[in-house]
Scaffold this motif. Structure first.
Motif, PDB file in Angstrom:
ATOM      1  N   UNK A 153      -3.816  -3.610  23.164  1.00 49.55           N
ATOM      2  CA  UNK A 153      -3.798  -3.812  21.725  1.00 49.55           C
ATOM      3  C   UNK A 153      -3.684  -2.484  21.001  1.00 49.55           C
ATOM      4  N   UNK A 154      -3.080  -2.525  19.834  1.00 49.93           N
ATOM      5  CA  UNK A 154      -3.045  -1.370  18.940  1.00 49.93           C
ATOM      6  C   UNK A 154      -4.379  -1.339  18.202  1.00 49.93           C
ATOM      7  N   UNK A 155      -5.083  -0.221  18.220  1.00 46.87           N
ATOM      8  CA  UNK A 155      -6.410  -0.164  17.622  1.00 46.87           C
ATOM      9  C   UNK A 155      -6.380  -0.122  16.100  1.00 46.87           C
ATOM     10  N   UNK A 192       5.497  -2.614 -15.066  1.00 47.42           N
ATOM     11  CA  UNK A 192       4.853  -3.858 -14.666  1.00 47.42           C
ATOM     12  C   UNK A 192       4.333  -3.837 -13.230  1.00 47.42           C
ATOM     13  N   UNK A 193       4.948  -3.035 -12.366  1.00 53.70           N
ATOM     14  CA  UNK A 193       4.600  -3.024 -10.952  1.00 53.70           C
ATOM     15  C   UNK A 193       4.090  -1.653 -10.548  1.00 53.70           C
ATOM     16  N   UNK A 194       2.902  -1.625  -9.933  1.00 55.13           N
ATOM     17  CA  UNK A 194       2.348  -0.382  -9.409  1.00 55.13           C
ATOM     18  C   UNK A 194       2.990  -0.027  -8.075  1.00 55.13           C
ATOM     19  N   UNK A 195       3.078  -0.987  -7.176  1.00 57.75           N
ATOM     20  CA  UNK A 195       3.667  -0.740  -5.863  1.00 57.75           C
ATOM     21  C   UNK A 195       3.836  -2.054  -5.113  1.00 57.75           C
ATOM     22  N   UNK A 196       4.572  -1.992  -4.012  1.00 60.35           N
ATOM     23  CA  UNK A 196       4.629  -3.057  -3.017  1.00 60.35           C
ATOM     24  C   UNK A 196       3.939  -2.508  -1.767  1.00 60.35           C
ATOM     25  N   UNK A 197       3.142  -3.316  -1.111  1.00 59.30           N
ATOM     26  CA  UNK A 197       2.553  -2.831   0.136  1.00 59.30           C
ATOM     27  C   UNK A 197       2.287  -3.981   1.094  1.00 59.30           C
ATOM     28  N   UNK A 198       2.150  -3.628   2.351  1.00 59.90           N
ATOM     29  CA  UNK A 198       1.907  -4.630   3.387  1.00 59.90           C
ATOM     30  C   UNK A 198       0.759  -4.194   4.279  1.00 59.90           C
ATOM     31  N   UNK A 199       0.096  -5.176   4.848  1.00 63.62           N
ATOM     32  CA  UNK A 199      -0.939  -4.929   5.843  1.00 63.62           C
ATOM     33  C   UNK A 199      -0.752  -5.953   6.951  1.00 63.62           C
ATOM     34  N   UNK A 200      -0.836  -5.503   8.190  1.00 59.79           N
ATOM     35  CA  UNK A 200      -0.659  -6.404   9.328  1.00 59.79           C
ATOM     36  C   UNK A 200      -1.660  -6.041  10.416  1.00 59.79           C
ATOM     37  N   UNK A 201      -2.384  -7.032  10.887  1.00 58.96           N
ATOM     38  CA  UNK A 201      -3.337  -6.825  11.973  1.00 58.96           C
ATOM     39  C   UNK A 201      -2.643  -7.114  13.292  1.00 58.96           C
ATOM     40  N   UNK A 202      -2.180  -6.043  13.939  1.00 64.45           N
ATOM     41  CA  UNK A 202      -1.503  -6.166  15.235  1.00 64.45           C
ATOM     42  C   UNK A 202      -2.427  -5.783  16.389  1.00 64.45           C
TER      43      UNK A 202
END
Length: 252
Positions: free
Chosen positions: A2-4, A20-30
């Motif tokens: 697994x990736x820690x 209107x938009x501060x940012x786009x971001x993503x989070x992924x639990x791999x």
């Protein structure tokens, strides 16, 4: 194996939608395992599209946070965020978000034309989201409100309410009435959240002294602990990568 670490990515909007938009971001639990994360007030509200083991696809509107919150992130969860500045509530969503303080609102699965396959490519999602937002941009914006938010963000919330009022030619009582109606908090409280958010980057660098308008080191430390649950030093350490907004900085 697994990736820690949880995976993050962040893209900034182009100038045409930056009011209107501060940012786009993503989070992924791999990582392959459940991870505890802590979400802190960041002065934005968010449109979120996500999938996990229990919900293959969902879209919801996440209101302003006023408290830090410990959450469990299941293995193989992926979430894309559009983090909005406050002006978007009235002019893109056409609604008050006062009822969404520390809450979320489930939206239809086809909201704004998003679909599950949009979670396959974050950069493509950002392009699609920006195009949708551009189509929704209003023709006219109240000049007082536009000027007010320009001042709020350019000053990092460090001006007084009287200064905001003077520069926008808008009565301070009317400004706070507007904030309470649309956002559920006063302008002064919102500016405290904005100052806190701005401090994330310096804290991640290990710069634990106040750079903004805090009266002294003790005041800064108290505010950080109140809004994150830990001292600036512990927030800087970010043990187990659990403070997700700090972890996401400079992950582009």
């Amino acid at each position: 194996m697994t990736n820690e670490e949880i995976q993050y990515k962040k893209n900034l909007p182009d100038k045409s939608i930056s009011d209107f938009v501060e940012c786009f971001w993503m989070i992924e639990n791999t990582t392959g395992i459940e991870k505890e994360v802590i979400v802190m007030p960041d002065a934005n509200f968010d449109l979120v599209i996500s999938k996990d083991k229990d919900e293959p696809f969902q879209i919801y509107l996440l209101g302003l946070g006023t408290l830090y919150d410990k959450r469990k992130m299941e293995a193989n969860t992926k979430m894309f965020f559009i983090s909005f500045k406050l002006l978007a509530a009235e002019y893109l969503f056409h609604q008050s978000i006062a009822h969404l303080l520390n809450e979320f609102q489930k939206l239809p699965d086809d909201y704004w034309g998003f679909k599950q396959t949009d979670l396959d490519d974050f950069d493509a999602f950002c392009i699609k989201a920006a195009q949708i937002i551009k189509q929704l941009l209003p023709d006219d914006i109240d000049s007082r409100k536009q000027k007010l938010f320009e001042l709020i963000y350019s000053s990092n919330g460090e001006m007084t309410i009287a200064e905001f009022s003077e520069k926008t030619f808008w009565n301070s009582r009317q400004i706070n009435r507007y904030f309470t109606k649309y956002f559920g908090i006063s302008l002064k409280v919102y500016c405290n959240f904005l100052k806190f958010r701005v401090s994330f980057e310096q804290i991640k660098k290990g710069e634990l002294f106040p750079e903004l308008n805090y009266s002294d080191q003790a005041h800064f430390s108290r505010e950080v602990k109140k809004l994150s649950g830990v001292s600036p030093r512990e927030l800087s350490r970010n043990e187990n990568d659990r403070f997700i907004q700090v972890s996401a900085i400079n992950n582009k």
